[in-house]
Design a protein around this motif. Structure first.
Motif, mmCIF file in Angstrom:
data_model
loop_
_atom_site.group_PDB
_atom_site.id
_atom_site.type_symbol
_atom_site.label_atom_id
_atom_site.label_comp_id
_atom_site.label_asym_id
_atom_site.label_seq_id
_atom_site.Cartn_x
_atom_site.Cartn_y
_atom_site.Cartn_z
ATOM 1 N N GLN A 2 0.824 -1.200 0.000
ATOM 2 C CA GLN A 2 0.000 0.000 0.000
ATOM 3 C C GLN A 2 0.863 1.256 0.000
ATOM 4 O OE1 GLN A 2 -2.545 -0.475 3.433
ATOM 5 N NE2 GLN A 2 -4.178 -1.234 2.128
ATOM 6 N N LYS A 3 0.447 2.219 -0.816
ATOM 7 C CA LYS A 3 1.104 3.525 -0.845
ATOM 8 C C LYS A 3 0.320 4.482 0.028
ATOM 9 C CE LYS A 3 1.429 5.223 -4.817
ATOM 10 N NZ LYS A 3 1.503 5.712 -6.181
ATOM 11 N N GLN A 4 1.028 5.318 0.752
ATOM 12 C CA GLN A 4 0.387 6.327 1.587
ATOM 13 C C GLN A 4 0.868 7.705 1.183
ATOM 14 O OE1 GLN A 4 0.582 5.640 5.780
ATOM 15 N NE2 GLN A 4 -0.082 3.529 5.621
ATOM 16 N N LYS A 5 -0.094 8.616 1.070
ATOM 17 C CA LYS A 5 0.230 9.992 0.721
ATOM 18 C C LYS A 5 -0.437 10.903 1.748
ATOM 19 C CE LYS A 5 -0.464 13.452 -2.852
ATOM 20 N NZ LYS A 5 -1.144 13.771 -4.097
ATOM 21 N N ILE A 6 0.337 11.785 2.349
ATOM 22 C CA ILE A 6 -0.218 12.721 3.337
ATOM 23 C C ILE A 6 -0.984 13.807 2.588
ATOM 24 C CG2 ILE A 6 0.295 14.432 5.102
ATOM 25 C CD1 ILE A 6 2.620 12.679 5.972
ATOM 26 N N ILE A 7 -2.258 13.931 2.924
ATOM 27 C CA ILE A 7 -3.150 14.924 2.306
ATOM 28 C C ILE A 7 -3.172 16.203 3.129
ATOM 29 C CG2 ILE A 7 -5.530 15.372 1.587
ATOM 30 C CD1 ILE A 7 -4.044 13.213 -0.046
ATOM 31 N N LEU A 8 -3.222 16.071 4.447
ATOM 32 C CA LEU A 8 -3.170 17.214 5.355
ATOM 33 C C LEU A 8 -2.176 16.911 6.469
ATOM 34 C CD1 LEU A 8 -6.966 18.131 5.844
ATOM 35 C CD2 LEU A 8 -5.278 19.443 4.564
ATOM 36 N N THR A 9 -1.236 17.797 6.664
ATOM 37 C CA THR A 9 -0.321 17.693 7.798
ATOM 38 C C THR A 9 -1.022 18.232 9.045
ATOM 39 O OG1 THR A 9 0.560 19.902 7.445
ATOM 40 C CG2 THR A 9 1.682 18.066 6.285
#
Length: 177
Positions: A2-9
């Motif tokens: 699975q890839k994870q991408k931060i949308i909101l810090t």
């Protein structure tokens, strides 16, 4: 994998919640019967933060409630496990109130449908507006949010995970694909 991408810090989440509180104050600040109800679990945590900001901005205490929608779900018969039942606390009269319903992620619209049904069991508000931190699309019901923190385009098999420090010891929103 699975890839994870931060949308909101954490900082972006804080700014987003401040902006949403300002939008509510601008649209509904003069309404004396303004109330906030957070959908358990993370929507309730976000609602508590919005309430604190609105109390400060408006110079008065805004009533806050928490709503568990599990008994109103329309998928009881298809669940593979029992849902976790949380508490509902609405310690104020919602009759004729302007209610801001708060949730973390808007997806199919089914959670909001269940929440509206649950709210109406407590009375008849003047209006119910929906605030979501993230709108990820893919509606199955004709539901839209009045206040949106961030709108993102997702694929149906992706997930949006909202982490809040009250439960997860960190604040961020992550897209998992």
């Amino acid at each position: 994998m699975q890839k994870q991408k931060i949308i909101l810090t954490e900082k972006a989440m804080e700014r987003t919640l401040d902006r949403l509180a300002s939008e509510i104050a601008e649209r509904r600040g003069d309404n004396e019967k303004l109330a906030i109800i957070g959908i358990q679990r993370r929507g309730a945590d976000l609602a508590e933060r919005l309430k604190k900001s609105l109390d400060e901005t408006l110079g008065r205490r805004i009533p806050l409630g928490k709503l568990d929608i599990n008994l109103y779900r329309d998928d009881w018969t298809t669940l593979t496990r029992q849902p976790s039942i949380n508490c509902t606390e609405i310690p104020f009269d919602i009759e004729d109130a302007s209610v801001i319903l708060v949730d973390d992620v808007l997806f199919s619209g089914r959670t909001v449908r269940a929440a509206l049904e649950a709210v109406l069991d407590f009375g008849r508000p003047r209006r119910v507006e929906l605030l979501v931190l993230v709108d990820r699309g893919h509606r199955e019901l004709p539901i839209s949010a009045d206040y949106v923190g961030k709108k993102i385009d997702t694929y149906g098999d992706e997930h949006v995970n909202v982490f809040v420090r009250e439960r997860d010891e960190k604040d961020c929103v992550v897209l998992v694909s």
